[in-house]
Write an enzyme that holds these catalytic residues in place. Structure first.
Site, PDB file in Angstrom:
ATOM      1  N   GLU A   1      -2.781   7.679  -4.314  1.00 35.33           N
ATOM      2  CA  GLU A   1      -3.206   6.294  -3.502  1.00 35.33           C
ATOM      3  C   GLU A   1      -3.393   4.916  -4.337  1.00 35.33           C
ATOM      4  O   GLU A   1      -3.237   4.920  -5.124  1.00 35.33           O
ATOM      5  CB  GLU A   1      -4.774   6.426  -2.710  1.00 35.33           C
ATOM      6  CG  GLU A   1      -4.431   5.278  -1.956  1.00 35.33           C
ATOM      7  CD  GLU A   1      -5.963   4.622  -1.319  1.00 35.33           C
ATOM      8  OE1 GLU A   1      -6.137   5.114  -0.003  1.00 35.33           O
ATOM      9  OE2 GLU A   1      -6.874   4.285  -1.636  1.00 35.33           O
TER      10      GLU A   1
ATOM     11  N   TYR B   1       0.429  -1.302   0.443  1.00 31.50           N
ATOM     12  CA  TYR B   1      -0.280   0.359   0.057  1.00 31.50           C
ATOM     13  C   TYR B   1       1.059   1.167   0.098  1.00 31.50           C
ATOM     14  O   TYR B   1       1.645   0.609   0.437  1.00 31.50           O
ATOM     15  CB  TYR B   1      -1.095   0.096   1.707  1.00 31.50           C
ATOM     16  CG  TYR B   1      -1.415   1.546   0.905  1.00 31.50           C
ATOM     17  CD1 TYR B   1      -3.089   1.555   1.295  1.00 31.50           C
ATOM     18  CD2 TYR B   1      -0.730   2.433   1.651  1.00 31.50           C
ATOM     19  CE1 TYR B   1      -3.486   2.913   0.943  1.00 31.50           C
ATOM     20  CE2 TYR B   1      -1.861   4.014   2.336  1.00 31.50           C
ATOM     21  CZ  TYR B   1      -2.979   3.783   1.362  1.00 31.50           C
ATOM     22  OH  TYR B   1      -3.677   5.262   1.676  1.00 31.50           O
TER      23      TYR B   1
END
Length: 405
Positions: free
Chosen positions: A214, A126
């Site tokens: 993101e 992530y």
């Protein structure tokens, strides 16, 4: 301004960020052609069909499917394109109406074995970049636990979430890129790929005036490449004048129609779930107004800032937008006359009554500051059935009283 995944990947790739390549499909009959194009450009044998909506959790709602051949590509495109996709992040969540899928992205398969050894060795990470206002700098948030809800990871295993703060003047440093790669447990070719990936990603964040970038998952492939397998990008709308090409990517079909209309009138409007319509000048005062309505037992139905240069026409447009919500049971107008004079707002209220016709919800008006006396005279002489208040608390109590009947 939010971007679709395919747009975000195009933007990131401009700055050298390696991406999972794909072909956009808007018509079901284009599936076969798109798959042939994808195979020619990437050499992939499998493909992934991904719904393009402004919401996360698409896979959980059936909006992301793996296709192992052309027939499966056609089936998934046919099922996903045109569906009302429900995810935890679409309006109303899984119990809501969902969002209409108007586009799908057909992407290459990046979960492949190493071409030399034949071994499958992929890792999902992530990574995101945003601004930490408390520390007054940008921050890179990353974790080895990619492909999962980062909120859940942060809650249950906070030690697995790392942060790298970037000095606003010095920028991202080499040792920081290396530390990120090290904390993700990488070595060798993958380590070098990650440092380059982070450098390019940060350049994209700054260069595009983004408020959020993101990547989840950020994938290490079996042959040690680092790829953005998914991407979410939000741009700072205040900086779009510097990126006119990006401003053209705005997809109004993904936005609330009322908010789109309000934007055209120069109004700052956000729809909420309550029943008290709010019309205020100034974002800070609007927030305070919603807070005191809530604290007094009411439920604000919207955030609406008419701005410091509001005139009668803008006030009338604001009225029309507020009244479009069937849940509205009362409207609170709270104006402090500073740059905008109170009598302008008062005249807008009177004009709205005349032009819109029957306004069958009670209105509470609090006008203080520059031109307040004249504004009171305008409303009193109009003969309108409005309730006046002096203090903010009085206005909140009064609007909750009229809502209760």
């Amino acid at each position: 301004m939010n971007l679709h995944e395919y747009q975000a990947k195009l933007l990131l790739n401009r700055y050298g960020v390696p991406i999972q390549r794909g072909v956009l499909i808007e018509q079901k009959e284009d599936a076969e052609k798109a798959f042939a194009q994808l195979q020619e450009e990437t050499g992939t044998t499998w493909a992934v069909v991904k719904a393009q909506i402004h919401a996360g959790g698409r896979g959980k709602g059936g909006g992301v499917k793996l296709a192992k051949n052309l027939d499966e590509v056609k089936t998934h495109v046919d099922n996903i394109l045109g569906m009302m996709l429900k995810t935890p992040q679409t309006p109303g969540g899984l119990e809501g109406p969902g969002k209409l899928v108007r586009k799908v992205l057909l992407t290459e398969d990046v979960y492949y074995p190493d071409p030399e050894t034949g071994e499958m060795d992929t890792n999902e990470f992530y990574m995101s970049i945003l601004t930490d206002r408390a520390k007054e700098c940008n921050v890179i948030v990353y974790s080895t636990e990619g492909g999962m809800d980062i909120e859940e990871v942060a809650e249950k295993t906070p030690h697995l979430v790392h942060k790298e703060y970037v000095h606003p003047h010095l920028g991202l440093q080499g040792f920081q890129m290396r530390r990120i790669a090290f904390n993700l447990g990488l070595s060798g070719a993958a380590y070098k790929s990650m440092t380059k990936f982070v450098n390019s990603l940060y350049a994209a964040f700054v260069g595009a005036d983004a408020s959020l970038v993101e990547i989840n998952p950020c994938l290490k492939t079996s042959d040690n490449k680092i790829v953005a397998a998914d991407s979410k990008v939000s741009l700072d709308e205040n900086a779009l004048y510097r990126h006119k090409d990006l401003a053209e990517w705005n997809d109004e079909t993904e936005e609330d129609p009322t908010e789109v209309e309000a934007k055209k009138y120069g109004l700052n409007f956000v729809k909420l779930d309550g029943n008290v319509g709010c019309m205020v000048n100034g974002a800070g005062l609007a927030m305070a107004t919603m807070d005191i309505i809530k604290l007094s037992g009411g439920e604000p139905a919207n955030f609406l800032d008419v701005g410091g240069t509001a005139d009668a026409q803008r006030v009338e447009n604001a009225f029309r937008i507020i009244l479009r919500d069937p849940a509205i049971k009362a409207i609170l107008i709270n104006v402090f006359g500073g740059i905008v004079r109170c009598e302008r707002i008062a005249q807008g209220v009177v004009d709205a009554y005349k032009n819109i016709g029957d306004i069958n919800v009670p209105i509470v008006v609090r006008l203080q500051g520059n031109g307040a006396d004249k504004a009171k005279g305008i409303i009193d002489e109009s003969g309108l059935a409005v309730h006046s208040a002096v203090t903010l608390q009085e206005a909140a109590d009064l609007v909750n009283k009229v809502v209760a009947g």
